[in-house]
Design a protein around this motif. Structure first.
Motif, PDB file in Angstrom:
ATOM      1  N   ARG A  17       4.933  -7.096  -5.575  1.00 53.95           N
ATOM      2  CA  ARG A  17       4.203  -6.658  -6.765  1.00 53.95           C
ATOM      3  C   ARG A  17       2.884  -6.025  -6.342  1.00 53.95           C
ATOM      4  NH1 ARG A  17       4.659 -12.000 -10.146  1.00 53.95           N
ATOM      5  NH2 ARG A  17       6.894 -12.008 -10.579  1.00 53.95           N
ATOM      6  N   ASP A  18       2.741  -4.764  -6.633  1.00 53.33           N
ATOM      7  CA  ASP A  18       1.480  -4.049  -6.392  1.00 53.33           C
ATOM      8  C   ASP A  18       0.931  -4.281  -4.985  1.00 53.33           C
ATOM      9  OD1 ASP A  18       1.024  -2.571  -8.673  1.00 53.33           O
ATOM     10  OD2 ASP A  18       0.437  -4.353  -9.798  1.00 53.33           O
ATOM     11  N   LEU A  19       1.794  -4.295  -4.031  1.00 51.62           N
ATOM     12  CA  LEU A  19       1.335  -4.559  -2.670  1.00 51.62           C
ATOM     13  C   LEU A  19       0.434  -3.426  -2.168  1.00 51.62           C
ATOM     14  CD1 LEU A  19       1.794  -6.660  -0.391  1.00 51.62           C
ATOM     15  CD2 LEU A  19       3.464  -5.074   0.566  1.00 51.62           C
ATOM     16  N   GLN A  20      -0.678  -3.827  -1.531  1.00 45.95           N
ATOM     17  CA  GLN A  20      -1.609  -2.833  -0.986  1.00 45.95           C
ATOM     18  C   GLN A  20      -1.930  -3.196   0.457  1.00 45.95           C
ATOM     19  OE1 GLN A  20      -4.181  -3.589  -4.587  1.00 45.95           O
ATOM     20  NE2 GLN A  20      -5.141  -1.761  -3.735  1.00 45.95           N
ATOM     21  N   THR A  21      -1.708  -2.266   1.351  1.00 50.28           N
ATOM     22  CA  THR A  21      -2.106  -2.465   2.747  1.00 50.28           C
ATOM     23  C   THR A  21      -2.962  -1.286   3.170  1.00 50.28           C
ATOM     24  OG1 THR A  21      -0.033  -3.608   3.176  1.00 50.28           O
ATOM     25  CG2 THR A  21      -1.271  -2.862   5.090  1.00 50.28           C
ATOM     26  N   ALA A  53      -7.238   4.367   5.284  1.00 46.14           N
ATOM     27  CA  ALA A  53      -5.932   4.918   4.955  1.00 46.14           C
ATOM     28  C   ALA A  53      -5.180   3.903   4.120  1.00 46.14           C
ATOM     29  CB  ALA A  53      -5.172   5.237   6.240  1.00 46.14           C
ATOM     30  N   LYS A  54      -4.839   4.311   2.896  1.00 48.34           N
ATOM     31  CA  LYS A  54      -4.061   3.397   2.040  1.00 48.34           C
ATOM     32  C   LYS A  54      -2.584   3.608   2.356  1.00 48.34           C
ATOM     33  CE  LYS A  54      -7.374   3.188  -1.706  1.00 48.34           C
ATOM     34  NZ  LYS A  54      -7.714   3.656  -3.052  1.00 48.34           N
ATOM     35  N   ALA A  55      -2.105   2.886   3.370  1.00 46.68           N
ATOM     36  CA  ALA A  55      -0.740   3.101   3.846  1.00 46.68           C
ATOM     37  C   ALA A  55       0.283   2.591   2.844  1.00 46.68           C
ATOM     38  CB  ALA A  55      -0.545   2.420   5.190  1.00 46.68           C
ATOM     39  N   VAL A  56      -0.066   1.514   2.151  1.00 40.74           N
ATOM     40  CA  VAL A  56       0.783   1.010   1.079  1.00 40.74           C
ATOM     41  C   VAL A  56      -0.101   0.910  -0.153  1.00 40.74           C
ATOM     42  CG1 VAL A  56       2.262  -0.857   0.297  1.00 40.74           C
ATOM     43  CG2 VAL A  56       2.168  -0.300   2.721  1.00 40.74           C
ATOM     44  N   ASP A  57       0.197   1.694  -1.158  1.00 37.58           N
ATOM     45  CA  ASP A  57      -0.700   1.847  -2.293  1.00 37.58           C
ATOM     46  C   ASP A  57       0.008   1.383  -3.580  1.00 37.58           C
ATOM     47  OD1 ASP A  57      -2.774   2.536  -3.863  1.00 37.58           O
ATOM     48  OD2 ASP A  57      -2.665   4.703  -3.525  1.00 37.58           O
ATOM     49  N   HIS A  58      -0.197   0.131  -3.928  1.00 37.64           N
ATOM     50  CA  HIS A  58       0.413  -0.448  -5.146  1.00 37.64           C
ATOM     51  C   HIS A  58       1.916  -0.246  -5.172  1.00 37.64           C
ATOM     52  CE1 HIS A  58      -3.406  -1.426  -7.066  1.00 37.64           C
ATOM     53  NE2 HIS A  58      -3.860  -0.301  -6.549  1.00 37.64           N
ATOM     54  N   ILE A  73      -3.682  -6.523   4.536  1.00 39.87           N
ATOM     55  CA  ILE A  73      -3.082  -6.557   3.203  1.00 39.87           C
ATOM     56  C   ILE A  73      -4.217  -6.891   2.245  1.00 39.87           C
ATOM     57  CG2 ILE A  73      -1.419  -7.716   1.715  1.00 39.87           C
ATOM     58  CD1 ILE A  73       0.178  -8.365   4.290  1.00 39.87           C
ATOM     59  N   VAL A  74      -4.569  -5.967   1.353  1.00 37.54           N
ATOM     60  CA  VAL A  74      -5.755  -6.169   0.532  1.00 37.54           C
ATOM     61  C   VAL A  74      -5.441  -6.553  -0.912  1.00 37.54           C
ATOM     62  CG1 VAL A  74      -7.326  -4.746   1.881  1.00 37.54           C
ATOM     63  CG2 VAL A  74      -5.907  -3.684   0.128  1.00 37.54           C
ATOM     64  N   LEU A  91       4.233 -15.095  -0.087  1.00 33.36           N
ATOM     65  CA  LEU A  91       4.147 -14.937   1.364  1.00 33.36           C
ATOM     66  C   LEU A  91       2.778 -14.481   1.852  1.00 33.36           C
ATOM     67  CD1 LEU A  91       7.546 -13.409   2.530  1.00 33.36           C
ATOM     68  CD2 LEU A  91       6.857 -15.788   2.309  1.00 33.36           C
ATOM     69  N   THR A  92       2.002 -13.836   0.982  1.00 30.13           N
ATOM     70  CA  THR A  92       0.690 -13.380   1.444  1.00 30.13           C
ATOM     71  C   THR A  92      -0.273 -14.549   1.613  1.00 30.13           C
ATOM     72  OG1 THR A  92       0.035 -12.957  -0.831  1.00 30.13           O
ATOM     73  CG2 THR A  92       0.845 -11.075   0.435  1.00 30.13           C
ATOM     74  N   GLU A  93       0.085 -15.718   1.062  1.00 31.91           N
ATOM     75  CA  GLU A  93      -0.840 -16.847   1.123  1.00 31.91           C
ATOM     76  C   GLU A  93      -0.377 -18.014   1.986  1.00 31.91           C
ATOM     77  OE1 GLU A  93      -1.437 -17.699  -2.977  1.00 31.91           O
ATOM     78  OE2 GLU A  93      -2.718 -15.939  -3.253  1.00 31.91           O
ATOM     79  N   VAL A  94       0.898 -18.019   2.394  1.00 31.26           N
ATOM     80  CA  VAL A  94       1.373 -19.173   3.162  1.00 31.26           C
ATOM     81  C   VAL A  94       0.721 -19.216   4.542  1.00 31.26           C
ATOM     82  CG1 VAL A  94       3.596 -19.257   1.993  1.00 31.26           C
ATOM     83  CG2 VAL A  94       3.372 -17.981   4.130  1.00 31.26           C
TER      84      VAL A  94
END
Lengths: 329, 331
Positions: free
Chosen positions: B10-14, B23-28, B67-68, B79-82
């Motif tokens: 969901r709305d992943l941003q890297t 560089a917004k390589a992964v933008d929402h 991952i922002v 998974l972003t928090e484990v």
């Protein structure tokens, strides 16, 4: 741009029974212990203004064939005739004037340009060596060439690292064009590029062919790309040509089991024809060090006969202009 | 198909923090995949398709990457928090990955048997002997002849196709629920590619694995996937079922990708002279210097002032078919 009057009848390039074998040497006394049969008896010709596509898996010897034509690797035997003259045995100095007729565009645009020289100089260098132009005249010619291949004239001063892959391939094409050649050997020129850029380069090749009456030997593993640009197509397997025909004949009516397998292995960009049955061939291409006896494809062929294991099939004309080397055809 | 997806982004941003800028390589980016389903992620190099999947596994090198924002839900677990410990349990066991270059993704100093059994010993705590037995089984599953002999072989002795089969054996030896395949056949010949695709399909049927298949080849998409996500410059530009996408692409970039590739069936028709391909002009823009509006605007033949100024929303153009474009394409 002046071109000498072409001989309409004789093919521009004629290769007869060309063989390129690389010796394998033992580690201690460098004795020759065997050979890699990279190109093993290839006979093809290319007419003026024609594109011959050359397809095959990696390890089939298609790049070695391309380099052998230029004698970038020395062929072991056979003839390479450019407009009737056999260049395969000429000395370096006698070979020199023929070199400008045949040029090559390499696969990897990242490693085939010198990173320490401005790209314009890479192109003008060949002109100087061949005595076509030098100094300001060469500079002007290079700028024109750059514009012709879709770059800006001011970019001749930049270095290779400042360009993207597609742009570098344009520089490689400009370098090949600089000597006003008759034949360009294009060795996988688009396989390192993204699809959208690939289309740009293929179009450039086709435009240049029309403009300058160039002939191409277009080497690629992507059948769709080869099919798009070529007039005739040769299929290579383990050092030998197994089938050669006009593009439409080859696709409509492939004769050799290997060609059939190659064609059916290509995914079709159409989800409606998903359920199509395919003839998968098993295993990998064997090593060219120990090619299987008889027909080289027999170890993977789904239709193999006893005869195929012992007897090498000869090239026969199945239909006018459609040659195939298979015992079944 | 079960209602809840096994993996949901969901709305992943890297972002990557470089000297030239961010560089917004992964933008929402959002997408989901269900058990037993194959989702294709399509795009050219630099569009963020690989970085998205690496973000799922938290394999982004930090710094420069991070991952922002957004979330990655695996069976409801964020998974972003484990913890790193938990992430290691998931990697290779529940979610595993096949990389593009089989020759350089294997350790050249380790035997094939050791490389495969490493994951088995790590995740199942079994003995080395048992792990080798299982590894041999896996090599047989992926059609490597003489599996027992190859356990003691090294990657350099194998061909590209065999290395890729070893990679697949490693990826599936723990029966993962999700398999991420990042251009697994790009470095291979078509005949070998066909073998690998068939193998993956067989394994999916047997294990009901969800597959995320990253590729730039629309032919492969048509052949193996049910749903498809098209990415451009770090953003999702189109999403639909494979049939919808091929029947009526809704984003000019997708249309461009489809027409830029020569098609074999065109040559069956008649003695056709070579014709020009439709090109997409220009190149993929640099990620730290994107246009203000739509990222594709400089290469798009439909572009208007609105496209230049405002980012197009990702909206449902027809039932189940989403695209981010101000224009009505292909309707």
């Amino acid at each position: 741009m002046k071109t000498s009057t072409p001989q309409e009848e004789a093919p521009l390039l004629e290769i007869n029974n060309l063989k390129t074998h690389f010796p394998i040497r033992s580690k201690i006394f460098s004795r020759v212990t065997g050979y890699i049969y990279a190109v093993d008896g290839v006979t093809i010709h290319i007419n003026k203004g024609e594109t011959l596509g050359l397809v095959g898996e990696s390890g089939s010897g298609k790049s070695t064939l391309g380099k052998s034509i230029l004698r970038l690797v020395e062929p072991s035997s056979g003839e390479i005739k450019i407009q009737g003259t056999d260049i395969s045995k000429l000395s370096k100095s006698r070979m020199f004037p023929f070199r400008r007729n045949v040029q090559i565009v390499f696969q990897d645009p990242y490693s085939s340009l010198n990173p320490r020289i401005p790209v314009g100089k890479i192109v003008s260098e060949t002109m100087k060596v061949h005595g076509i132009a030098s100094g300001a005249e060469a500079e002007e010619k290079v700028q024109k060439l750059f514009e012709r291949v879709g770059l800006r004239a001011s970019q001749t001063l930049n270095y290779a690292n400042e360009f993207s892959g597609g742009q570098r391939q344009r520089i490689g094409i400009a370098r090949a064009l600089a000597l006003n050649p008759k034949l360009i050997i294009a060795d996988e020129p688009v396989s390192a590029l993204d699809v959208s850029v690939q289309a740009q380069i293929i179009n450039l090749f086709m435009d240049l062919q029309e403009e300058f009456g160039l002939s191409y030997l277009f080497i690629a593993h992507d059948l769709a790309v080869v099919a798009h640009i070529s007039h005739r197509i040769a299929v290579m397997y383990l050092g030998k040509i197994v089938e050669i025909a006009d593009k439409s004949k080859l696709f409509k009516n492939p004769q050799h089991p290997y060609t059939q397998a190659l064609l059916s292995a290509i995914p079709t960009p159409n989800p409606e024809v998903k359920a199509r049955s395919r003839e998968l061939i098993e295993g990998d291409i064997p090593s060219p060090r120990n090619p299987p006896p008889g027909c080289r494809f027999h170890s993977r062929c789904p239709k193999v006969l006893d005869q195929c294991r012992v007897e090498v099939p000869r090239m026969t004309e199945a239909q006018p202009g459609h040659w195939v080397a298979c015992h079944l055809c | 198909m079960p209602d809840r997806p096994i993996l949901e982004l969901r709305d992943l941003q890297t972002n990557f923090y470089t000297r030239q800028g961010v560089a917004k390589a992964v933008d929402h980016v959002s997408y989901s995949v269900h058990a037993g389903e194959t989702l294709a992620v399509v795009g050219e190099s630099g569009c963020g398709k690989s970085v998205t999947s690496l973000s799922v596994l938290r394999l982004i090198p930090d710094p420069p990457g991070k991952i922002v924002g957004g979330s990655v839900l695996f069976e409801g677990e964020e998974l972003t928090e484990v913890s790193d410990q938990r992430m290691r349990e998931i990697r290779g066991n529940d979610i595993s990955m096949i990389f593009q270059e089989p020759m350089s993704s294997l350790n050249p100093m380790m035997t094939i048997g050791n490389q495969i059994s490493e994951a088995l010993i790590q995740h199942f705590g079994i003995s080395k002997k048992a792990a080798f037995q299982k590894a041999e089984e896996m090599l047989t599953v992926v059609h490597i002849p003489d599996a027992k002999k190859w356990l003691h072989g090294y990657p350099h002795e194998m061909s590209g196709g065999m290395c890729q089969r070893v990679m697949i054996a490693m990826a599936i030896c723990c029966n993962p629920k999700i398999l991420i395949a990042d251009e697994p056949t790009t470095a291979l010949d078509v005949t070998i590619q066909a073998q690998i695709l068939k193998l993956m399909e067989q394994l999916q049927q047997k294990l009901n694995t969800a597959i995320i298949f990253i590729t730039h080849d629309l032919g492969i998409v048509a052949e193996i996937a049910q749903r498809v996500v098209v990415m451009y410059a770090g953003r999702k530009v189109e999403e639909s079922t494979v049939r919808q996408l091929f029947a009526q692409p809704k984003h000019p970039y997708t249309v461009g990708l489809m027409t830029a590739v020569p098609r074999l069936e065109n040559f069956l028709e008649e003695e056709s002279a070579p014709s020009r391909l439709t090109e997409i002009p220009g190149a993929v823009p640099r990620l730290y210097n994107l246009p203000a509006g739509c990222a594709f605007v400089n290469r798009c033949s439909f572009a208007t002032d609105q496209c230049r100024q405002e980012k197009p929303p990702f909206e449902e153009k027809s039932p189940g078919h989403w695209a981010a474009c101000w224009q009505e394409i292909g309707s």
